[in-house]
Design an enzyme around this catalytic site. Structure first.
Site: not given
Length: 689
Positions: A359, A361-363, A367, A478
């Protein structure tokens, strides 16, 4: 103690016997980040003229007219280091081991004087650096009229073609080329709303993933607003996929790089950033020799080794069960006892964390969408990165969000900790993130006005809960559109608490020791000096969200002479034209009074002086219409920072006083304040939940 001694004995025996085998099986990777490009890269790159390195980019074809023509040119620039891309029997393809790699690069293909573009640029895997003579025009710096199609070329390329030849589908396509400019597979990019060489300047990030085990290649493209903008998330769907066995095409040792060409029509082919990660195959000869030494030890040692493996595995499992006491202790002691999911169930639900289920991607992790069939329950599984810092953030997120209860927060269902892998399980949000609906391009209808107003109202309610109603007072740190999820009824659900921290009631901020957290464009200016996140800095982030929701533009969007969206809106406010900032895709389908209210509130929340920003209670009243928007001066006040003696002392002078209205409309602070720890640099960094 006895168990530990047995574990050590087993490990030593195992080490003596299988170290060679383990060495041959261990597959490492090495990553090379390149750019911005300056003259120092001539030392590490093979630059085949007329290609150059200038203007912070690899200029695959000449970057200026100078004293020569841009027509009928070709060039190559390759990383001047070979990589072993396959290993094994040169005569038996089936038993070869093929290296995987992934790469991403930022390109700008520019039409000169808005003329017809030509010809194209490629990402190239070549067995040598030589540029074939006569490789201009349709040959893209790959082959020429006499060599095209020959297996002796030993090259593979991903072409971005901007000129239609008789064998091309159109003048805007991507292709997989094997020893020829006649692509094995082509895909028209117009179907994806992508124009490689549009009129004007446009930047695209290209991701290429190659799976050596399954012999499969995928290519992804996404537009990036500016060179300095955060890198967008890699799309879930590739624009091109194909089977590809590199071992049957290129030599064992090959180069990575770029090629390009012009013909009767010209374009500038510029690569501005490049990241390359390659799997390192072990040496075949070394491995074989060590393996033979291992066999010479004899059968008795083999038997002992098998016993050692069993003992090692048994005691490793017992040790692992007691490992990470901080994490396991925190998990077991969480109030409300959230559900502990079995790893095998989550693995099955996500099809072994398949890229197709990704779904975002982050730091702090990736997901995935999952389905628990027995419960008929759709879930979102956040898989954290395995480093120590990731574990700390895992604990922070879990500890905070487990106790939060609000209809506009993403609900946590449970957790899983297995083999040092950290997972959080949430309710699945079927309508994805807010930014996917605001910045949806032409492929689907943008979010209508009523839903936009509903979403920002929900986010404001969640923020008020975090700041004032939850007993520990939480700063999110954030707040941005990609962290705002939408449920099946388009209700806003604020997520991603990987950066969130609870602060004590008598305090107003959380001090950071490792740079400024968050995402560029949403970070309040004072954070770059104090390195402290506060409720006021959260409000600044909310102001950025308000403006992007109403305007349909990213906070860092450059409009005319303005480098930031907020500066452009403030100028329109000063000139009495603030409604011109409303997303043009809405046409006239919005409520004028509400639009003006949100725009002015967005400016008020974006005030450079933290103390002048409205509190969340006032924001809720303004959104409901029960309170007027605070006065917003015609000129954006300047951010004034005056350092004072002492490590914790500082003062901020409000420029609302005296000559504030004569301050020029600018941000008041310089980009050099950005920390290197800020998310959004050139990598897969878009956060989600």
């Amino acid at each position: 103690m006895k168990g530990l001694v047995l574990w050590l004995i087993g490990f030593l025996i195992l080490h003596l016997m299988v170290v060679a085998i383990a060495e041959t099986r261990e597959l490492k990777t090495k990553t090379y980040p390149f750019g911005p490009f300056d003259s120092s890269y001539y030392d590490n790159f093979a630059v085949i003229k007329p290609a150059t390195i200038s203007n912070d980019a690899l200029q695959i074809t000449p970057d200026s007219v100078g004293n020569f023509s841009l027509n009928d040119r070709s060039g190559r620039i390759l990383f001047n280091q070979t990589f072993k891309l396959w290993d094994g029997d040169s005569k038996k393809i089936a038993v070869r081991k093929v290296a995987s790699f992934n790469t991403s690069f930022l390109i700008n293909v520019f039409r000169v004087n808005n003329s017809v573009p030509g010809e194209g640029v490629t990402f190239l895997i070549a067995s040598d650096t030589a540029l074939p003579p006569g490789s201009s025009g349709q040959y893209l710096g790959l082959t020429n009229s006499s060599t095209d199609g020959l297996s002796s070329n030993k090259l593979v390329a991903i072409e971005l073609d901007t000129f239609k030849q008789d064998f091309d589908p159109d003048d805007n396509h991507i292709g997989l080329n094997i020893n020829s400019v006649r692509s094995k597979k082509t895909v028209s990019l117009s179907d994806f709303g992508i124009q490689i060489a549009p009129n004007g300047t446009k930047f695209y990030v290209v991701w290429i993933d190659y799976d050596g085990q399954n012999k499969w290649i995928q290519v992804f493209l996404e537009e990036q607003d500016e060179v300095s903008s955060p890198t967008p998330s890699k799309p879930a769907k590739p624009v091109l996929s194909s089977d590809l066995d590199l071992s049957s095409i290129v030599k064992q040792d090959a180069y990575f790089g770029f090629s390009g060409s012009t013909g009767s029509h010209v374009q500038l082919n510029c690569v501005l950033r490049w990241n390359l990660t390659v799997q390192i195959l072990p040496g075949a000869n070394k491995g074989s020799k060590l393996f033979k030494i291992g066999l010479a030890v004899g059968v008795p040692v083999v038997v002992l080794s098998l016993l050692a493996i069993g003992l090692t595995y048994y005691w490793y499992r017992k040790w692992k069960a007691r490992s990470d006491p901080n994490i396991l202790g925190a998990l077991k002691s969480l109030p409300g006892t959230p559900r502990e999911f079995k790893f095998r169930d989550l693995k099955k639900a996500t099809n072994n964390f398949d890229e197709k289920h990704k779904l975002g991607q982050g730091g702090f992790g990736v997901v995935y969408k999952g389905l628990l069939p027995k419960e008929n329950l759709e879930i979102a599984v956040k898989k954290f990165s395995g480093d120590i810092k990731g574990k700390d953030d895992f604990l922070a997120e879990l500890t905070i969000i487990n106790r939060l209860r609000h209809k506009h927060l993403v609900p946590l269902l449970g957790w899983c900790h297995k083999n040092a892998m950290l997972l959080l399980v949430y309710d699945y949000m079927p309508n994805g993130s807010l930014d996917a609906h605001i910045f949806c391009g032409s492929e689907k209808t943008t979010l209508n006005w009523n839903l936009r107003y509903k979403v920002v109202s929900g986010v404001a309610s969640a923020l008020h809960y975090l700041h004032n109603e939850y007993d520990q007072k939480v700063v999110h740190r954030d707040l941005k559109a990609s962290n705002i999820m939408l449920d099946s009824n388009f209700n806003a659900r604020l997520g991603d608490f990987g950066l969130a921290r609870a602060i004590e009631n008598e305090k107003t901020s959380y001090a950071e020791l490792e740079g400024v957290p968050g995402t560029m464009g949403y970070i309040a200016p004072e954070c770059f000096h104090t390195a402290k996140a506060t409720r006021e800095s959260d409000v600044y982030g909310f102001g950025a969200v308000l403006l992007e929701v109403v305007c349909g533009q990213r906070p860092w969007t450059k409009i005319g002479e303005f480098l930031l969206l907020v500066d452009w809106v403030w100028c329109l406010h000063r000139e009495g034209r603030i409604l011109e900032a409303v997303d043009e895709r809405l046409g006239s389908d919005y409520v004028v009074e509400e639009a003006e209210r949100l725009l002015l509130l967005g400016l008020a929340c974006s005030h450079p002086i933290a103390s002048e920003r409205p509190k969340t209670q006032a924001i809720l009243q303004i959104l409901s219409g029960s309170m007027a928007v605070p006065h917003v001066p015609p000129f954006k006040p300047a951010f004034v920072w005056t350092s004072m003696p002492g490590p914790d002392s500082f003062s901020i002078t409000s420029s609302f006083n005296n000559t504030a209205d004569l301050t020029p409309a600018s941000s008041g602070w310089s980009p050099h304040y950005f920390s290197r720890d800020v998310q959004g640099e050139f990598s897969d960094g878009s956060a989600l939940m």
